[in-house]
Scaffold this active site. Structure first.
Site, PDB file in Angstrom:
ATOM      1  CB  ALA A 154      -1.045   0.001   1.473  1.00 32.51           C
ATOM      2  N   GLY A 155       1.846   1.375  -0.945  1.00 33.81           N
ATOM      3  CA  GLY A 155       2.427   2.700  -1.027  1.00 33.81           C
ATOM      4  C   GLY A 155       1.766   3.325  -2.384  1.00 33.81           C
ATOM      5  CG  ASN A 208      11.324   1.341  -9.699  1.00 32.71           C
ATOM      6  OD1 ASN A 208      10.344   1.579 -10.518  1.00 32.71           O
ATOM      7  ND2 ASN A 208      11.626   2.058  -8.966  1.00 32.71           N
ATOM      8  CB  ALA A 244       1.211   8.200  -7.529  1.00 30.18           C
ATOM      9  CE  LYS A 295      10.294   3.343 -13.906  1.00 31.47           C
ATOM     10  NZ  LYS A 295       9.515   2.989 -13.001  1.00 31.47           N
ATOM     11  CG  ASN A 353      14.435   2.560 -12.221  1.00 28.31           C
ATOM     12  OD1 ASN A 353      13.405   1.674 -12.453  1.00 28.31           O
ATOM     13  ND2 ASN A 353      14.084   3.705 -11.972  1.00 28.31           N
ATOM     14  CG  ASN A 378      16.316   4.973  -9.389  1.00 26.08           C
ATOM     15  OD1 ASN A 378      16.053   5.606 -10.378  1.00 26.08           O
ATOM     16  ND2 ASN A 378      15.479   4.440  -8.693  1.00 26.08           N
ATOM     17  CB  SER A 390      12.084   5.310  -5.621  1.00 30.13           C
ATOM     18  OG  SER A 390      12.660   4.914  -6.788  1.00 30.13           O
ATOM     19  CD  GLU A 424      12.302  -0.596  -5.372  1.00 32.86           C
ATOM     20  OE1 GLU A 424      11.336  -1.359  -5.566  1.00 32.86           O
ATOM     21  OE2 GLU A 424      12.456   0.362  -6.243  1.00 32.86           O
TER      22      GLU A 424
HETATM   23  O1  PAF Z   1      12.534   5.482  -9.072  1.00 36.30           O
HETATM   24  C1  PAF Z   1      12.081   6.447  -9.516  1.00 36.30           C
HETATM   25  O2  PAF Z   1      12.350   7.459  -8.986  1.00 36.30           O
HETATM   26  C2  PAF Z   1      11.679   6.724 -10.990  1.00 36.30           C
HETATM   27  O3  PAF Z   1      11.514   5.364 -11.617  1.00 36.30           O
HETATM   28  C3  PAF Z   1      12.498   7.745 -11.877  1.00 36.30           C
HETATM   29  C4  PAF Z   1      12.101   7.218 -13.320  1.00 36.30           C
HETATM   30  C5  PAF Z   1      14.082   7.465 -11.513  1.00 36.30           C
HETATM   31  C6  PAF Z   1      12.169   9.073 -11.581  1.00 36.30           C
HETATM   32  O4  PAF Z   1      12.448   9.638 -10.560  1.00 36.30           O
END
Ligand code: PAF
Length: 309
Positions: free
Chosen positions: A8-9, A107, A133, A185, A189, A193, A256, A268
């Site tokens: 529930a994130g 992710n 979100a 994706k 990342n 990230n 994130s 992650e």
């Molecule tokens: O993990 C994240 O934060 C997103 O997938 C991304 C694309 C890096 C954007 O902040």
């Protein structure tokens, strides 16, 4: 149609809101009784669509239960962090109905194919979203940016799933081959990230700071080499250009991973850079820049037992 949502994130709650908005019912699954009790005090979640010209907030009732007692599960959306996905899935597996439909939306890579291989008899789909979100308060989710969500089958035949979900979920796209989508994706990342976590910066700085951008370019070159060796087509343009584009359009966001490091939570990294390094080893390719990031980010996160996550 009833959906159980495990994780529930922000993305799990966004989906719960969109499913309720379309007239479906949902059960949120919680791993601890304090969180369950806190949610049950109101039993509602709210969805604000900030992407609209005028903000629109709707409240929806949601059933909530413990993962150890979820009731029969016909449709499961799993939106936990990548490192928690396999354990979370195994906890609810005994409650899945024979023809249950499972959609994994997190992710990173690794858990999706592991779960599909370990459960060939189950209908398992995976997906990737660019929706933006966040939770403005507990169980109040704001859809800040409308992206796209691509979903596709890993196991089994669920041709009806897309048709049923598509009126409910904004910009939902069916992908006959979801693996390259997950890789695209993953590549973004990998580029954004870990560096934002190490430099403690917003996404945009990676594109504007020449030193950060140089490091991002090295990472991107290695990711492209691995993807090419595995026969995965990434983007039409070079990955560094695509990554700079994403960093620029999300310039004021904290990734994130940067947020996880800032809040002393596990990250992650093993499902993002760690997965890339594993695939590189299988393909016999050296990825020193990514290996170094993997070590650096592992050191930034707290030592945790998987049970605590
Ligand atoms: O993990 C994240 O934060 C997103 O997938 C991304 C694309 C890096 C954007 O902040």
């Amino acid at each position: 149609m009833h959906w159980h949502i495990l994780g529930a994130g922000a993305i799990g709650l966004l989906w719960a809101g969109m499913l309720n908005r379309a007239g479906f019912t949902t059960t949120l699954l919680f791993r601890n009784s304090e969180k369950l009790a806190a949610f049950q005090q109101t039993g509602k979640l709210s969805l604000t669509q900030a992407a609209h010209q005028e903000q629109d907030t709707q409240q929806y009732p949601a059933d909530a239960r413990l993962v150890s007692d979820p009731g029969r599960i016909d449709n499961l959306l799993l939106t936990t962090k990548a490192f928690a996905a396999v354990d979370a899935f195994n906890t609810v597996k005994p409650f899945l109905s024979a023809d249950a439909r499972i959609l994994l939306l997190h992710n990173g890579m690794g858990p999706q194919e592991a779960l599909a291989q370990q459960n060939p008899e189950l209908n398992i789909w995976a997906g990737s979203t660019t929706d933006g979100a966040y939770q403005s308060a507990p169980y109040q989710v704001v859809q800040a940016g409308k992206g796209e969500t691509r979903i596709g089958a890993l196991n089994g035949n669920m041709s009806g799933l897309f048709r049923q979900l598509s009126p409910a979920i904004d910009n939902l796209i069916h992908e006959p081959d979801i693996i390259p989508v997950l890789w695209r994706k993953l590549a973004i990342n990998c580029a954004i990230n870990p560096l934002t976590a190490i430099f403690n910066c917003k996404n945009g700085e990676l594109a504007t700071n020449p030193e950060y951008r140089k490091e991002m370019a090295e990472i991107c070159t290695e990711v492209e080499q691995v993807a090419r060796a595995l026969g995965i087509t990434l983007f039409e343009k070079p990955l560094i250009e695509q990554a700079c584009h994403v960093a620029t359009v999300t310039a004021r966001n904290s990734s994130s991973m940067q947020q996880d490091v800032m809040h002393r939570r596990p990250t992650e990294i093993d499902s993002i850079t760690g997965f890339l390094c594993q695939q590189a080893a299988i393909a016999g390719i050296d990825v020193p820049a990514n290996q170094q990031l993997l070590m650096q980010v592992r050191k930034l996160q707290p030592e945790t037992n998987i049970q605590d996550r």
